[in-house]
Structure formats: structure tokens, C-alpha cells
Design a protein around this motif. Sequence first.
Motif, PDB file in Angstrom:
ATOM      1  N   TRP A 258       0.819  -1.215   0.000  1.00 51.79           N
ATOM      2  CA  TRP A 258       0.000   0.000   0.000  1.00 51.79           C
ATOM      3  C   TRP A 258       0.855   1.270   0.000  1.00 51.79           C
ATOM      4  CZ3 TRP A 258      -5.199   1.405  -0.013  1.00 51.79           C
ATOM      5  CH2 TRP A 258      -5.489   2.706   0.427  1.00 51.79           C
ATOM      6  N   SER A 259       1.773   1.377   0.936  1.00 51.92           N
ATOM      7  CA  SER A 259       2.520   2.628   1.128  1.00 51.92           C
ATOM      8  C   SER A 259       3.298   3.001  -0.131  1.00 51.92           C
ATOM      9  CB  SER A 259       3.493   2.496   2.306  1.00 51.92           C
ATOM     10  OG  SER A 259       2.803   2.301   3.517  1.00 51.92           O
ATOM     11  N   GLY A 260       3.172   4.249  -0.517  1.00 52.93           N
ATOM     12  CA  GLY A 260       3.909   4.756  -1.661  1.00 52.93           C
ATOM     13  C   GLY A 260       3.314   4.406  -3.009  1.00 52.93           C
ATOM     14  N   SER A 261       2.218   3.669  -3.033  1.00 50.54           N
ATOM     15  CA  SER A 261       1.597   3.316  -4.311  1.00 50.54           C
ATOM     16  C   SER A 261       0.777   4.483  -4.838  1.00 50.54           C
ATOM     17  CB  SER A 261       0.689   2.101  -4.139  1.00 50.54           C
ATOM     18  OG  SER A 261      -0.441   2.421  -3.334  1.00 50.54           O
ATOM     19  N   PRO A 262       0.570   4.546  -6.152  1.00 52.49           N
ATOM     20  CA  PRO A 262      -0.304   5.598  -6.690  1.00 52.49           C
ATOM     21  C   PRO A 262      -1.700   5.572  -6.071  1.00 52.49           C
ATOM     22  CG  PRO A 262       0.950   4.583  -8.453  1.00 52.49           C
ATOM     23  CD  PRO A 262       1.199   3.756  -7.223  1.00 52.49           C
ATOM     24  N   TYR A 263      -2.202   4.375  -5.775  1.00 50.44           N
ATOM     25  CA  TYR A 263      -3.541   4.279  -5.181  1.00 50.44           C
ATOM     26  C   TYR A 263      -3.572   4.907  -3.792  1.00 50.44           C
ATOM     27  CZ  TYR A 263      -8.096   2.273  -4.001  1.00 50.44           C
ATOM     28  OH  TYR A 263      -9.415   2.112  -3.647  1.00 50.44           O
ATOM     29  N   SER A 264      -2.558   4.667  -2.975  1.00 48.34           N
ATOM     30  CA  SER A 264      -2.547   5.232  -1.626  1.00 48.34           C
ATOM     31  C   SER A 264      -2.479   6.752  -1.638  1.00 48.34           C
ATOM     32  CB  SER A 264      -1.368   4.670  -0.821  1.00 48.34           C
ATOM     33  OG  SER A 264      -0.125   5.152  -1.313  1.00 48.34           O
ATOM     34  N   SER A 265      -2.006   7.307  -2.740  1.00 45.73           N
ATOM     35  CA  SER A 265      -1.890   8.761  -2.837  1.00 45.73           C
ATOM     36  C   SER A 265      -3.198   9.439  -3.235  1.00 45.73           C
ATOM     37  CB  SER A 265      -0.794   9.135  -3.841  1.00 45.73           C
ATOM     38  OG  SER A 265       0.477   8.683  -3.387  1.00 45.73           O
TER      39      SER A 265
END
Length: 344
Positions: free
Chosen positions: A134-141
Amino acid sequence: MSSINYLPDGLDTQIDYGLSILQWLNCDCARYSWGNTAHTLVKDVYGHPIIYLVAFNPSSAPTVQPSNPSMAPSLVPTFSPAVTKAPTILPYNLKFRGGKINPNAVVKLIFWGNSWMTNPGDKISGLELFYQGWSGSPYSSTVTEYTGSNGQVTNSITYTGYVIDSSTPKSIDPFAILVEVCAMIPKPDPSGNGYYVVYTEITRGLNGYCGWHSAGTCKGIRVQFGFIFNVDNDPSCIPSGTIPSNPGWKMSPGMHGLASITAHELSEMITDPGAGDGWLDSQGMENGDKCAWTFPPTNSVFSNGITWRIQGEWSNQAANNKTGYPTTTSAYGTVYGCVGTTLK
């Protein structure tokens, strides 16, 4: 008698246990069947049914009597929405209700039921891949535009693993789930950012939702917690379409369903951890609710390289700039606020 209002299509759910507990939940709700129980349906401005009224006996709510009453698990009281503080351009955008966001959730999973020991399939390993990537993924942003009284949302969580409780779940009401969390997490994150997700072996049955998130306290420490059914063979909780292909892993339909529900609840817990005092629209919908069962034009690739087909999340910026993918509402026609990447 008291009542429980299930709010289909991912809307908020109000639980009223007489005078003892009054708590707002948020449910990622199933799309089709609402069962055969007597109910009342009311539609919102988007054309979604928003109230599903079911009678139940409040005496079924579990109680605890520890030696120190102040350490008893407790659900967070209903929050009275504050005056909107964040400027918005469009009437259907999310509005800030004055509370906190979860800037860096400390996540631990609880797998409840004996089948997690004997036949977990790919779901424990698959969920670990989800949270680890999750962390740093485009989705998490997609959620980083939101702020709260305690700062700015980040695209990072801290995943701390999982525990298994092989006992048989006896109740799925919110207080019972909170008691389970408090029992399985003896030392909650002291910052109050802990998020503890209970995945059970129980199937949805006639319940009109796939999962929900809420908040409470364990030993006087604030916790956020979630609940998600076993959605194997449940088409109402599994996204239609092709399951993404990942090298060396043929994702099961059940894991495919858990991924989208997990994304929904995690994103909402980050932007509205108190389940009512963070970011909601005028109908009480959170960012996940507004894009429930809609999907970005391309799949989401997480930072560990795993590809998921998971629902989009609402972005005020995308809605204002019309850069999200199109979804249709009954009141406003086509809107462009749902995104699966950082494109705003």
C-alpha cells in the motif's frame, strides 16, 4: 426494542443499543440482496437506497465487567458535525467535519475462526501483500489531499502483521468485534492511530453489507477497527470482470473481493477515522462510499508490484478539475471525482 440501520452501497450505518451505545459505523455494502426482513428503504440524491431498517433485541449486545471499569472497551460516541471548515466548489464534494484524520495508520490483522488455521487458501498471504504494498503506491496517494485537526493525510501505513484466533465467532455486532480486538491486541498503538481489521470465516448471509469500519477504545487507548465477512462465492461482494494476473499467483475470487472491500475501508478509515467527524459529503458518504462498485479504467499496481482491480476513491480535486473517471449520479449527472491514481 432498538434498531439498526444498514445503509446500502457503502453509506454510514447508525447503531443504537438503547441508552448504552450510540455509534456511527461505515459499511461497504453489498449491491443486490437485502434479505426478506421487514425494512424501509429511502433513496439519496444519487439514487442509492440509504436506509435498511431491521429490528433487533439490544439484550444481545455483549457486556464486559473488568475490575477497572475505565479500562472497558468502549465505542466512540456519535459526533455532531461541525460547521464545514474546508472550502469546496461542488455541492457533492466531501466536506470537513472538524475531526482528525489518520496520518500514518498502524495496521494489524485479526483472522477470527478455525478455518484460518486449517484452510486459509490465498487470503492471508494475499492480504499481507495488499497491506505491504500500500505505502507509496499511486492508489494510496488518492487520499493525500485531505487534512484534519491533527495534520495531513500521507500515503503511508505501518503494517505490523497478523494474529489468528481459532475460536468460533459468536457475534458480529460492533461491540463484540471491539471486544475481540481488545482481547487480541493487548497493547494498542499508543498514538491512537492503530487500525485493527477483523476478517472472519462468517459469510454475509442476509446482511446488506460486506464490511465496515468504526472506532472505540481499548484500555483507554483510541483504536480504529474494521470488520469484513468471508466473501467466498458471494457475487454481491466480489467485483465483476477479470481478476488481475500476477506472476506465480492465481488470485482466488474470494481474495479478489476482499481486496476491494479492504481498499474501501482502509481509505475511509484514513480520511474519517472517527466514522463521522472527518471527511463526508452532505449525505454522510465517505470517499470510498462515493465510488463504491465503480472501477478505474486501469488496474492499480502497488509498490510491491502486485496488481489489483479495486474500486476508486473520491477526490475533491479531481471532481473540481474533472480529471477523474466518469461516474453517474441521479442528481448531478456525470461527475469526475473518482480516481485510482494520483491524477488530480
